[in-house]
Design a protein around this motif. Sequence first.
Motif, PDB file in Angstrom:
ATOM      1  N   UNK A   1       0.468  12.784   8.857  1.00 45.83           N
ATOM      2  CA  UNK A   1       1.892  12.167   8.639  1.00 45.83           C
ATOM      3  C   UNK A   1       1.249  10.955   7.778  1.00 45.83           C
ATOM      4  N   UNK A   2       1.805  10.662   6.519  1.00 41.25           N
ATOM      5  CA  UNK A   2       1.660   9.303   5.830  1.00 41.25           C
ATOM      6  C   UNK A   2       2.858   8.875   5.354  1.00 41.25           C
ATOM      7  N   UNK A   3       3.232   7.500   6.083  1.00 40.31           N
ATOM      8  CA  UNK A   3       4.677   7.211   6.035  1.00 40.31           C
ATOM      9  C   UNK A   3       5.021   6.487   4.421  1.00 40.31           C
ATOM     10  N   UNK A   4       6.061   6.633   3.666  1.00 40.70           N
ATOM     11  CA  UNK A   4       6.069   5.925   2.472  1.00 40.70           C
ATOM     12  C   UNK A   4       6.190   4.536   2.718  1.00 40.70           C
ATOM     13  N   UNK A   5       5.528   4.025   1.548  1.00 37.35           N
ATOM     14  CA  UNK A   5       5.492   2.506   1.381  1.00 37.35           C
ATOM     15  C   UNK A   5       5.749   2.147   0.015  1.00 37.35           C
ATOM     16  N   UNK A   6       6.384   0.820   0.110  1.00 37.85           N
ATOM     17  CA  UNK A   6       6.993   0.273  -1.125  1.00 37.85           C
ATOM     18  C   UNK A   6       5.856  -0.006  -2.201  1.00 37.85           C
ATOM     19  N   UNK A   7       6.258  -0.072  -3.342  1.00 40.79           N
ATOM     20  CA  UNK A   7       5.362  -0.379  -4.469  1.00 40.79           C
ATOM     21  C   UNK A   7       4.376  -1.537  -4.419  1.00 40.79           C
ATOM     22  N   UNK A   8       5.161  -2.620  -3.993  1.00 42.08           N
ATOM     23  CA  UNK A   8       4.354  -3.875  -3.899  1.00 42.08           C
ATOM     24  C   UNK A   8       3.461  -3.919  -2.927  1.00 42.08           C
ATOM     25  N   UNK A   9       3.686  -3.069  -1.743  1.00 38.20           N
ATOM     26  CA  UNK A   9       2.601  -3.002  -0.451  1.00 38.20           C
ATOM     27  C   UNK A   9       1.571  -2.129  -1.120  1.00 38.20           C
TER      28      UNK A   9
ATOM     29  N   UNK B   1      -8.886   4.327   4.834  1.00 37.48           N
ATOM     30  CA  UNK B   1      -8.267   4.674   5.965  1.00 37.48           C
ATOM     31  C   UNK B   1      -7.807   3.556   7.066  1.00 37.48           C
ATOM     32  N   UNK B   2      -8.316   2.122   6.833  1.00 34.47           N
ATOM     33  CA  UNK B   2      -8.182   1.171   7.285  1.00 34.47           C
ATOM     34  C   UNK B   2      -6.621   0.842   7.587  1.00 34.47           C
ATOM     35  N   UNK B   3      -6.189   0.647   8.988  1.00 37.63           N
ATOM     36  CA  UNK B   3      -4.670   0.334   9.039  1.00 37.63           C
ATOM     37  C   UNK B   3      -4.415  -1.460   9.048  1.00 37.63           C
ATOM     38  N   UNK B   4      -5.448  -1.868   9.179  1.00 36.48           N
ATOM     39  CA  UNK B   4      -5.300  -3.487   9.436  1.00 36.48           C
ATOM     40  C   UNK B   4      -6.424  -4.271   8.559  1.00 36.48           C
ATOM     41  N   UNK B   5      -6.266  -5.359   8.600  1.00 38.62           N
ATOM     42  CA  UNK B   5      -6.999  -6.259   7.864  1.00 38.62           C
ATOM     43  C   UNK B   5      -6.707  -6.009   6.230  1.00 38.62           C
ATOM     44  N   UNK B   6      -7.839  -5.792   5.671  1.00 38.37           N
ATOM     45  CA  UNK B   6      -7.767  -5.933   4.347  1.00 38.37           C
ATOM     46  C   UNK B   6      -6.881  -4.992   3.461  1.00 38.37           C
ATOM     47  N   UNK B   7      -6.853  -3.491   3.998  1.00 37.19           N
ATOM     48  CA  UNK B   7      -6.067  -2.677   3.366  1.00 37.19           C
ATOM     49  C   UNK B   7      -5.054  -2.061   4.554  1.00 37.19           C
ATOM     50  N   UNK B   8      -3.818  -1.887   4.071  1.00 39.24           N
ATOM     51  CA  UNK B   8      -2.837  -1.472   4.982  1.00 39.24           C
ATOM     52  C   UNK B   8      -2.329  -0.083   4.589  1.00 39.24           C
ATOM     53  N   UNK B   9      -3.263   0.544   3.774  1.00 43.06           N
ATOM     54  CA  UNK B   9      -2.744   2.032   3.156  1.00 43.06           C
ATOM     55  C   UNK B   9      -2.842   2.976   4.334  1.00 43.06           C
ATOM     56  N   UNK B  10      -3.737   3.058   5.302  1.00 49.23           N
ATOM     57  CA  UNK B  10      -3.848   3.877   6.317  1.00 49.23           C
ATOM     58  C   UNK B  10      -3.717   5.469   6.066  1.00 49.23           C
ATOM     59  N   UNK B  11      -4.704   5.702   5.280  1.00 55.80           N
ATOM     60  CA  UNK B  11      -4.655   7.227   4.714  1.00 55.80           C
ATOM     61  C   UNK B  11      -5.231   8.189   5.892  1.00 55.80           C
ATOM     62  N   UNK B  12      -4.303   9.269   6.149  1.00 61.08           N
ATOM     63  CA  UNK B  12      -4.150   9.717   7.612  1.00 61.08           C
ATOM     64  C   UNK B  12      -5.404  10.616   8.008  1.00 61.08           C
ATOM     65  N   UNK B  13      -6.036  11.058   6.921  1.00 68.14           N
ATOM     66  CA  UNK B  13      -7.143  12.054   7.064  1.00 68.14           C
ATOM     67  C   UNK B  13      -8.319  11.745   6.320  1.00 68.14           C
ATOM     68  N   UNK B  14      -9.585  12.426   6.906  1.00 69.41           N
ATOM     69  CA  UNK B  14     -10.928  11.865   6.226  1.00 69.41           C
ATOM     70  C   UNK B  14     -10.831  12.978   4.955  1.00 69.41           C
ATOM     71  N   UNK B  15     -10.300  13.992   4.772  1.00 71.61           N
ATOM     72  CA  UNK B  15     -10.434  14.700   3.486  1.00 71.61           C
ATOM     73  C   UNK B  15      -9.588  14.056   2.345  1.00 71.61           C
ATOM     74  N   UNK B  16      -8.274  13.587   2.809  1.00 71.43           N
ATOM     75  CA  UNK B  16      -7.666  12.888   1.853  1.00 71.43           C
ATOM     76  C   UNK B  16      -8.246  11.773   1.260  1.00 71.43           C
TER      77      UNK B  16
END
Length: 444
Positions: free
Chosen positions: A10-18, A99-114
């Motif tokens: 599950x990869x939640x939608x994020x707005x463009x600016x984020x 894949x980072x969810x905190x600090x520099x990148x808030x993208x939080x890609x949910x899987x290693x393959x993606x």
Amino acid sequence: EVLKNRCGGHWPLMNYSHVRKSVADLFDQWLFQAHAIGNEEGGTRQSNSGGKNNSHSISESGSWTRRQGRSTSNGRTREDPVLLSHVPGAMEHVQQLLQATTDVSGLGVPSNELAEVLASKFVREIEQISLEVRKTQASLIRIGGDDYLKSVEDKTLGMRLGEVNTKCYDDDGAKVDKTIVRIEWHTKSSIAQGRPPQVQKIYKSHFEMLEKNYREISSSSDPSIAHLLTRMFVLLCRYDLIGDAKSSCQALVPPVALKSMAKHFGVIHECFASPMSRICSSYNSLFPDVDRYFGSLGSFFDFLPLEGSYEVNPPFGGCSLKMMFDHIFSLLLNSDSDKNALSFLVILRKSQDALQQVNESQFLRKIATIESNVRLLGGMHHKDTGSASRKPTKGNDEGISSDYWGPTSISDSSTVLIWLQNDFGHDLWTPSEEKVQTVMERFQ
């Protein structure tokens, strides 16, 4: 498609600016780590005795605008000075950032393959851009031939200066007049087609500082000052790349605080600065190929001081922060504690990662925490980005968000000052409670 068909994550939608900010932060972190790892293919490493007699001799052999021979280390062409795409562990590093969810990148890609798919695309695109840049460079050098340097003089390229006056707000909310210098690049094609020139803007005060530095440092290699505007134009373009990075990482060290560090701890050099932001005359910076014309001693990761006291305020975190501490510890470990005093005063936002890296070091002498708000440097303080002309939120009846105001922002986390010293350095610049408190007060 990978996420939908194979991963089931599950990869939640994020707005463009984020997303845009996260990708920009990812690129900045990539850039910092690539330079930390890859600078061994750059210029000659710097060794000095604490900033006294630093050499600023300029050689064209290391410039990205000159023909670059084969690298002696592995037989391939030297890297692009910005992208440095071929660094060890590049793919894995980008994957971790994605894949980072905190600090520099808030993208939080949910899987290693993606994350692997996206990292591969990121690195491939950087390699493609590097290839296009190298082709353009080779073409320009071929056209210029033996007179290549003359072909990129300000007059030949069509560089012109202009000035405009503007009103903006300072940090206290007072309206002030500022003069902006416009460096305009009038290419032959833009003139023929009636297109406006490409423009870089810089406050006149900063322009005059850069011009003074250039005349002092580069007059031997450019006695007629025929390349000043071109090199300044390239310098400003280069730092546009990382304009947003410092706002999220780097604490703003006020000049009065640095003066206090110089008085009480002998600080004479900044390890992470730029030609536009430096306070000390001796400094390291990220892009030696363009910064050296304005006094930079090159990358901190290629800097080998034997003695002296240094201010270290890195614009990054994560893996690059670990490499920075490793470099500092290596310098201290290899120093002669009986003869040479060596000291580093590190300033950064408080984090467990940073504290863990220094807590067990034999060179740790003092950690001091500034709990109150500290301003963070917003990378474009040398130019008008549109935000400086807007009034601060405090007392503002126009309802403009503070996110759009000025060159600095307020940190919502503590700032730490860390003293790392060899024995002689500790004897000479002991971080006593009184001296430390005096420096901390200068940050308020």
